[in-house]
Design a protein around this motif. Structure first.
Motif, mmCIF file in Angstrom:
data_model
loop_
_atom_site.group_PDB
_atom_site.id
_atom_site.type_symbol
_atom_site.label_atom_id
_atom_site.label_comp_id
_atom_site.label_asym_id
_atom_site.label_seq_id
_atom_site.Cartn_x
_atom_site.Cartn_y
_atom_site.Cartn_z
ATOM 1 N N ALA A 177 42.124 37.724 37.429
ATOM 2 C CA ALA A 177 43.562 37.379 37.091
ATOM 3 C C ALA A 177 44.019 38.455 36.105
ATOM 4 O O ALA A 177 45.130 38.920 36.355
ATOM 5 C CB ALA A 177 43.602 35.978 36.459
ATOM 6 N N LEU A 178 43.147 38.679 35.239
ATOM 7 C CA LEU A 178 43.677 40.011 34.471
ATOM 8 C C LEU A 178 43.929 41.265 35.163
ATOM 9 O O LEU A 178 44.948 41.713 35.027
ATOM 10 C CB LEU A 178 42.377 40.131 33.409
ATOM 11 C CG LEU A 178 43.028 41.195 32.463
ATOM 12 C CD1 LEU A 178 44.187 41.023 31.610
ATOM 13 C CD2 LEU A 178 41.726 41.377 31.407
ATOM 14 N N CYS A 179 43.237 41.624 36.186
ATOM 15 C CA CYS A 179 43.323 42.659 37.068
ATOM 16 C C CYS A 179 44.566 42.540 37.685
ATOM 17 O O CYS A 179 45.127 43.660 37.823
ATOM 18 C CB CYS A 179 42.229 42.863 37.717
ATOM 19 S SG CYS A 179 42.105 44.491 38.852
ATOM 20 N N PHE A 180 44.687 41.526 38.455
ATOM 21 C CA PHE A 180 45.975 41.663 39.430
ATOM 22 C C PHE A 180 47.270 41.638 38.381
ATOM 23 O O PHE A 180 48.253 42.281 38.882
ATOM 24 C CB PHE A 180 46.050 40.148 40.007
ATOM 25 C CG PHE A 180 45.228 40.261 41.338
ATOM 26 C CD1 PHE A 180 45.788 40.353 42.438
ATOM 27 C CD2 PHE A 180 43.897 39.942 41.253
ATOM 28 C CE1 PHE A 180 45.243 40.465 43.775
ATOM 29 C CE2 PHE A 180 43.201 40.099 42.617
ATOM 30 C CZ PHE A 180 43.852 40.491 43.621
ATOM 31 N N THR A 181 46.944 40.704 37.183
ATOM 32 C CA THR A 181 48.298 40.894 36.269
ATOM 33 C C THR A 181 48.633 42.131 35.812
ATOM 34 O O THR A 181 49.801 42.683 35.719
ATOM 35 C CB THR A 181 47.969 39.802 35.058
ATOM 36 O OG1 THR A 181 47.854 38.657 35.555
ATOM 37 C CG2 THR A 181 49.374 39.827 34.128
ATOM 38 N N ALA A 182 47.532 42.842 35.467
ATOM 39 C CA ALA A 182 47.650 44.390 34.748
ATOM 40 C C ALA A 182 48.415 45.379 35.978
ATOM 41 O O ALA A 182 49.089 46.040 35.787
ATOM 42 C CB ALA A 182 46.173 44.746 34.325
ATOM 43 N N LEU A 191 41.097 48.342 43.231
ATOM 44 C CA LEU A 191 40.425 47.433 42.612
ATOM 45 C C LEU A 191 40.471 45.927 42.918
ATOM 46 O O LEU A 191 39.725 45.103 43.245
ATOM 47 C CB LEU A 191 40.339 47.668 41.039
ATOM 48 C CG LEU A 191 39.586 46.836 40.231
ATOM 49 C CD1 LEU A 191 38.011 46.978 40.430
ATOM 50 C CD2 LEU A 191 39.633 47.070 38.666
ATOM 51 N N CYS A 192 41.963 45.700 43.010
ATOM 52 C CA CYS A 192 42.377 44.212 43.346
ATOM 53 C C CYS A 192 41.845 43.927 44.870
ATOM 54 O O CYS A 192 41.471 42.832 44.790
ATOM 55 C CB CYS A 192 43.858 44.251 43.411
ATOM 56 S SG CYS A 192 44.390 44.292 41.786
ATOM 57 N N ALA A 193 42.011 44.981 45.738
ATOM 58 C CA ALA A 193 41.348 44.730 47.075
ATOM 59 C C ALA A 193 40.077 44.430 47.020
ATOM 60 O O ALA A 193 39.585 43.524 47.723
ATOM 61 C CB ALA A 193 41.834 45.942 47.897
ATOM 62 N N VAL A 194 39.413 45.003 46.484
ATOM 63 C CA VAL A 194 37.698 44.892 46.383
ATOM 64 C C VAL A 194 37.553 43.487 45.736
ATOM 65 O O VAL A 194 36.771 42.532 46.372
ATOM 66 C CB VAL A 194 37.038 45.897 45.434
ATOM 67 C CG1 VAL A 194 35.698 45.630 45.251
ATOM 68 C CG2 VAL A 194 37.122 47.337 45.925
ATOM 69 N N LEU A 195 38.064 43.032 44.807
ATOM 70 C CA LEU A 195 38.081 41.602 44.323
ATOM 71 C C LEU A 195 38.399 40.737 45.224
ATOM 72 O O LEU A 195 37.749 39.491 45.527
ATOM 73 C CB LEU A 195 38.954 41.532 42.949
ATOM 74 C CG LEU A 195 38.400 42.263 41.713
ATOM 75 C CD1 LEU A 195 39.566 42.000 40.696
ATOM 76 C CD2 LEU A 195 37.007 41.613 41.244
ATOM 77 N N MET A 196 39.195 41.071 45.974
ATOM 78 C CA MET A 196 39.923 40.125 47.055
ATOM 79 C C MET A 196 38.724 39.928 48.352
ATOM 80 O O MET A 196 38.365 38.966 48.691
ATOM 81 C CB MET A 196 41.065 40.241 47.548
ATOM 82 C CG MET A 196 41.768 39.462 48.494
ATOM 83 S SD MET A 196 41.468 39.887 50.329
ATOM 84 C CE MET A 196 42.457 41.379 50.283
#
Length: 780
Positions: free
Chosen positions: A40-45, A226-231
């Motif tokens: 959530a923090l990564c997507f928000t940032a 980075l968001c793509a990797v998390l997803m």
């Protein structure tokens, strides 16, 4: 007495309830979580930085292009139209690619798309083909924006809906309702908008700003990866859980386990309408404020910042301001907002600005609140943003393209104020009867008849100038209009009648209108004043010149150009053998300066607005040019850009007299501009700046510019005019004269009314890349 409980609207299918929505229940998710709070923090940032980049580039590119079009406020509205259209393209890309490819495959493609804008960064506005001099420059401006900033802006604009859709595909507990990320992104937008005039514009020149933006884009590419990797690392099966979660908006039942239904056509049209009205309002407020103050980033970003702030509030998980408060406040604010739209009270200008901005905030809160209340679940998230963006674009198209062609006044702003009333809920409990619906039309019609009778009496009795009478008439009509607030259609029509009445009342003392036209550069009107002695040119709400109707006095220069005023002093000081043979003037107006040109002299006048040139040439309105004793010609185009083509050392006198309504184009008062003027000036030539305006104290800036260029400067503030002066057509005026040497100022140096232009400490000069209104100009 109306019930305090909201009753269902008779437009039930087409709109949502005005009541605050209950928080959406989110079932616990027991499947794999994608990084928990870290995701959530990564997507928000990432969304925060993306939004900040989007809204830093808008005032930056607007400021780069503004000098090419004479500093007119319409530049910003046209820029906003482009940005809204690019945003719509980004949202369409996000919706279509995720629908066709699926979220996870789409992410692979998007990472490749992110690399393309790196080829065109940093952003630079080229000096290629100039804007058309005798045609509407909107299409040229849109093409310039597309070539300059189109690709990076489009790619960044896709981030908001895409990352929210990616987040919905993770196993995070909030994945079923990712709209809180939209509020977070709007915080980034808001901080960027306010940070530009307060920090970035003051600290960096435009070239450095462009490089900072390019570095920020590189950081965004890394964070999106980075968001793509998390997803990708999350369990794809959790998507089914997320898509079956329905909110309380009627699209599904969170306990039923059924896949939610698609939004209806009526719901989609409601999203478009709820986005259209505040978009149009925002552009209307911006045009109104910048036309009367100054077209600078500080005043551009305030309405847009308010616009974004309302999104932050209405899409927050817990709304800081209840929607019901805004709904109840709106009817109280609309009548005074309507009055301030038409009533011209220069002494209350800042009060009027506050009223406009507060009224816009409440109206946007109501409209966007309705939009948020009717939002769908995560499955239809990208479609929701697509329709919402469509409404925003239509608002921009209406204000920037349609309105200037259809209306010869700024009618789109009061029209948007009127349409805001449609978002109020029906407050009377029970079903709407045929009798109620009939009264929705008859009551406003009756108010219109009464208003027409009142206006007829006032005009017959010639009472239009009484401020007390204005208060009584507007107050009574506002009370009647306010009584309609429980019925949206009735209130909308009543507000339309009220707006027309205020407009007609305020037109009484403007005089008899001979001509009205509107184009990209604003509204121009030619009227015969209330005394019947003068024809007057009005741009926006500012007089740009007048002429005696009496043929015996028609060659006398009036208003700011009167022979007893500062400009009269300048031409008197350099007359006879000392007369300047070649005179250049930036800004035409009625052509008053031609009255000073004698046989053997030539004046070349630069005018950016083709409508102004047509009016000044037409002897039915003004005859200064036709009666000029010397030679004259008019060059269409921005004055500063046109001067570049003149031979060096060509003019003995250059008069800078360019205005857009009451605002002075800032690019004419920079260090580079001064150097250009000096290049085109004879060695003993003179520069004359007309700086009269209501709101900006420009004397310190001109003093600093003179000191920076090593020039000697004098100023005359001819601010005291008697009744006799007014009857003689004279207007208070402030002029600054500059020359390379004190002796080049001629008799002006010994004139007691002309004072030394002393530099004020800590007042830096404006440059082409550094014109922060906060840093350099004092408010009057």
């Amino acid at each position: 007495m109306a019930s305090s409980t909201y009753a269902p609207s008779h437009r039930h299918e087409f709109r949502s309830s005005a009541a605050d929505p209950s928080p959406r229940s989110v079932p616990a998710i027991t499947t794999q979580r994608a990084g928990g709070g870290g995701a959530a923090l990564c997507f928000t940032a990432t969304l925060f930085i993306s939004a900040a980049l989007l809204f830093l580039v808008q005032p930056m590119i607007g400021k780069m292009i503004l000098p090419l079009l004479g500093g007119t406020p319409a530049v910003w509205n046209a820029c906003m139209l482009f940005f809204q259209a690019a945003l719509l393209g980004g949202y369409a890309y996000a919706h279509l690619t995720t629908s066709w490819l699926g979220v996870r495959r789409q992410a692979v493609m998007h990472l490749a798309v992110l690399l393309v804008p790196l080829m065109v960064l940093p952003i630079v506005v080229g000096r290629g083909t100039p804007p058309p001099a005798d045609a509407n420059p909107v299409l040229w401006l849109l093409l310039c924006l597309a070539v300059t900033v189109g690709l990076p802006f489009f790619v960044v604009s896709t981030t908001g809906p895409l990352l929210q859709r990616w987040f919905a595909d993770t196993g995070h507990p909030s994945a079923s309702d990712p709209f809180f990320l939209y509020a977070a992104s709007n915080v980034g937008s808001l901080l960027a908008l306010l940070g530009y005039p307060l920090v970035m514009e003051r600290a960096l020149v435009l070239a450095d700003q462009s490089h900072v933006w390019a570095y920020g884009y590189g950081l965004l590419v890394i964070l999106i990866g980075l968001c793509a990797v998390l997803m990708w690392r999350s369990n794809p099966n959790t998507r089914a859980v997320s898509e079956r979660m329905a909110g309380s908006d009627g699209f599904g039942d969170p306990s039923s386990g059924r896949t939610v239904a698609a939004p209806t056509v009526g719901r989609r049209m409601w999203w478009v309408f709820a986005a259209f009205v505040p978009s149009s309002l925002m552009l209307g407020v911006t045009a109104h404020v910048t036309s009367n103050l100054a077209p600078v980033p500080l005043l551009w970003v305030l309405p847009l910042a308010i616009y974004l702030l309302t999104f932050v509030f209405v899409f927050a998980r817990s709304r800081p301001i209840p929607h019901s408060w805004m709904v109840r406040a709106l009817p109280f604010l609309l009548p005074p907002l309507a009055v301030m739209t038409f009533l011209e009270l220069p002494s209350m200008a800042w009060i009027a600005v506050v009223v406009h901005l507060v009224g816009f905030f409440v109206a946007a809160m109501v409209c966007h609140g309705e939009l948020a209340n009717s939002r769908p679940t995560a499955r239809h998230l990208t479609e929701f943003y697509l329709w919402m963006s469509t409404g925003g674009v239509l608002g921009g198209v209406f204000n920037a393209l349609v309105a200037p062609l259809v209306f010869d006044t700024i009618a789109e702003y009061p029209l948007a104020i009127m349409l805001t009333c449609m978002f109020l809920p029906t407050l009377v409990a029970g079903k709407s009867t045929v009798r109620d619906r009939r009264r929705d039309w008859l009551f406003p019609l009756g108010l219109g008849v009464v208003s027409a009778l009142i206006l007829a009496v006032i005009r017959t009795a010639n009472w239009g100038e009484s401020l007390g009478l204005r208060f009584i008439v507007f107050g009574l009509l506002a009370v009647f209009c306010f009584s309609f607030k429980d019925r949206p259609v009735r209130f909308t029509l009543g507000m339309g009648v009220f707006l027309l009445t205020v407009s007609a009342y305020c037109a009484f003392h403007r005089g008899s209108e001979l001509h009205a036209s509107r184009n990209f550069f604003g509204v121009k009107r030619v009227v015969v004043d209330s005394t019947g002695a003068f024809r007057v040119l009005i741009h926006g709400n500012t007089t740009h010149g007048k002429q005696f109707i009496d043929p015996k006095r028609s060659t006398e220069p009036l208003t700011y150009y009167h022979r007893t005023g500062p400009l009269g002093d300048i031409f008197a000081a350099f007359s006879g053998e000392a007369a300047k043979v070649r005179v250049g003037a930036v800004g035409l107006g009625t052509g008053s300066i031609a009255s000073y040109i004698n046989p053997g002299q030539t004046v070349r006048i630069y005018e950016i607005d083709p409508d102004v040139e047509r009016i000044a040439r037409d002897p039915r309105y003004f005859s200064y040019l036709a009666q000029c004793a010397g030679d004259w010609d008019v060059v269409l185009g921005d004055g500063r850009n046109s001067l570049v083509d003149e031979p060096d050392g060509h003019f003995g006198l250059i008069v800078l007299d360019a205005f857009s309504s009451d605002s002075i184009p800032t690019h004419l008062l920079t260090r580079e501009a001064i150097q250009l003027y000096l290049t085109k000036l004879e060695d003993d030539g003179l520069l004359a700046f007309h700086i009269s305006n209501r709101y900006l104290h420009l004397e310190p800036l001109l003093a600093s510019l003179a000191e920076d260029a090593g020039l000697h400067g004098l100023i005359r503030a001819d601010m005291k005019t008697s009744k006799e002066d007014n009857a003689d057509g004279k207007t208070a005026a402030i002029y600054v004269a500059m020359a390379r040497r004190e002796r080049d100022l001629g008799p002006l140096a010994g004139n007691e009314e002309w004072k030394t232009l002393d530099a004020v400490a800590d007042t830096p000069v404006w440059t082409d890349q550094y014109t922060s209104l906060l840093s350099f100009v004092h408010w009057r």
